[in-house]
Enzyme design. Structure first.
Site, PDB file in Angstrom:
ATOM      1  N   TYR A 133       0.834  -1.205   0.000  1.00 45.40           N
ATOM      2  CA  TYR A 133       0.000   0.000   0.000  1.00 45.40           C
ATOM      3  C   TYR A 133       0.866   1.252   0.000  1.00 45.40           C
ATOM      4  O   TYR A 133       0.633   2.188  -0.774  1.00 45.40           O
ATOM      5  CB  TYR A 133      -0.912  -0.034   1.223  1.00 45.40           C
ATOM      6  CG  TYR A 133      -1.867   1.121   1.334  1.00 45.40           C
ATOM      7  CD1 TYR A 133      -3.060   1.117   0.622  1.00 45.40           C
ATOM      8  CD2 TYR A 133      -1.592   2.206   2.159  1.00 45.40           C
ATOM      9  CE1 TYR A 133      -3.962   2.170   0.731  1.00 45.40           C
ATOM     10  CE2 TYR A 133      -2.480   3.259   2.277  1.00 45.40           C
ATOM     11  CZ  TYR A 133      -3.663   3.239   1.556  1.00 45.40           C
ATOM     12  OH  TYR A 133      -4.538   4.288   1.656  1.00 45.40           O
TER      13      TYR A 133
ATOM     14  N   LYS B 142       1.184   4.409  -2.855  1.00 46.34           N
ATOM     15  CA  LYS B 142       0.936   5.815  -2.538  1.00 46.34           C
ATOM     16  C   LYS B 142       2.175   6.669  -2.766  1.00 46.34           C
ATOM     17  O   LYS B 142       2.068   7.837  -3.178  1.00 46.34           O
ATOM     18  CB  LYS B 142       0.436   5.948  -1.096  1.00 46.34           C
ATOM     19  CG  LYS B 142      -0.890   5.233  -0.837  1.00 46.34           C
ATOM     20  CD  LYS B 142      -1.981   5.685  -1.827  1.00 46.34           C
ATOM     21  CE  LYS B 142      -3.324   5.029  -1.545  1.00 46.34           C
ATOM     22  NZ  LYS B 142      -4.397   5.480  -2.459  1.00 46.34           N
TER      23      LYS B 142
END
Length: 336
Positions: A219, A223
């Site tokens: 994740y 990002k």
């Protein structure tokens, strides 16, 4: 700014008033009085430097355009695309956009709530990782609502797995949804924005872009990649397409209360005094920024997160260590 004004007013009063009156207001010796005035002068200088720096940051983020110009925007005739608009932050963004009279097209694989249905919003079931589906949806949107001028790339998923636990299929999926889909949607909708010399592309990232944590490496990578995508897109609009009029924004929310954080909410609240934002509050900030007609970066959390990598390595590692037990469950779509 308020603090700087207050300090300036106090300093001006002390300097302009007769010394006898100043020492009456502040019952200090002459030496301590002079020291106090000197300290106040330095505090004012620091506040002014901070305000100047913040102003320069806003100017740079807005492509060296000093202020927003909404004269070219007629909100009741604008069309916004919101990916992942059926739930969480995306659904709140849709609701806020509708309150300004903006027509909205929701792209999502999940069903869209009937409570938001009206003539200004249409739902299109679409897998944004599929170039074919995005193009088909775009053609239908142009026919139904008109040419989109706002693109909010909000869709995102998360996993809660260690690197060794991550399957290739889930790894590919999170990169496809959280990062690679941005190429697909931007390539579909940006060309017309360039022709119109008007548009706004907003990306929803996360404070995880600045710090990688155990259990959410994939994740954080997506990002951090999204941060680079935003910077590159901004540069290309200015220097390749000569179109700084098109706004580019990126949002870095802190932990936000959605279905994606439900499995780790207790661990978040127990970590370093962390808080969880409400999706409605995040959406409100995002839409207000759209309406301001400015480019920029929206940091929705502790500002120190953005400078973690400028800190000494030992201090960086202490910060990461303190948050290492937040994501310990083994699940998919467990983090926001």
């Amino acid at each position: 700014m308020i603090r700087a004004v207050f300090v300036a007013a106090a300093l001006l009063l002390l300097i302009s008033a007769p010394k006898s009156l100043g020492q009456t207001l502040l019952p200090l010796s002459a030496t301590h009085y002079a020291t106090f005035v000197s300290v106040l002068t330095w505090v004012l200088a620091l506040f002014l430097v901070r305000e100047i720096n913040a102003g320069l940051n806003r100017w740079a983020d807005n492509k060296w355009i000093w202020k927003g110009d909404d004269s070219n925007w007629d909100w009741k005739n604008e069309v916004a695309i919101v990916t992942g608009g059926s739930n969480g932050i995306g659904a709140m963004v849709v609701k806020k956009l509708l309150s300004h009279g903006i027509r909205v097209a929701v792209l999502d694989v999940a069903p869209f709530s009937d409570k938001y249905q009206n003539g200004n919003v249409k739902y299109y079931k679409c897998d944004i990782t599929s170039r074919v589906q995005v193009h088909e949806a775009a053609e239908t949107i142009r026919s139904d609502l008109g040419q989109p001028s706002i693109l909010i790339n909000n869709a995102g998923i998360g996993n809660a797995n260690t690197i060794l636990e991550m399957t290739p299929e889930r790894l590919r999926k999170i990169f496809d949804v959280n990062l690679l889909s941005h190429w697909i949607t931007v390539q579909e909708f940006l060309p017309q924005m360039i022709l119109m010399k008007k548009g706004h592309i907003m990306s929803t990232a996360s404070l995880a872009a600045f710090v990688g944590l155990a259990g959410m490496t994939d994740y954080a990578c997506t990002k951090a990649g999204l941060m680079a995508f935003h910077e590159g897109l901004t540069q290309e609009l200015k220097h390749r397409y000569k179109c700084p009029q098109i706004k580019t924004s990126i949002v870095y929310p802190n932990w936000t209360r959605t279905r994606l954080t439900s499995a780790i909410e207790k661990d978040i609240l127990n970590s370093m005094g962390s808080t969880i934002m409400d999706a409605k509050d995040v959406a409100d900030i995002m839409v207000k920024h759209i309406i301001s007609a400015k480019s920029g970066q929206l940091i929705l959390g502790p500002s120190i997160v953005t400078i973690i990598r400028a800190l000494p390595a030992w201090l960086q590692e202490i910060i990461r260590d303190r948050m290492a037990q937040i994501v310990t469950v083994n699940a998919t779509t467990a983090v926001a």
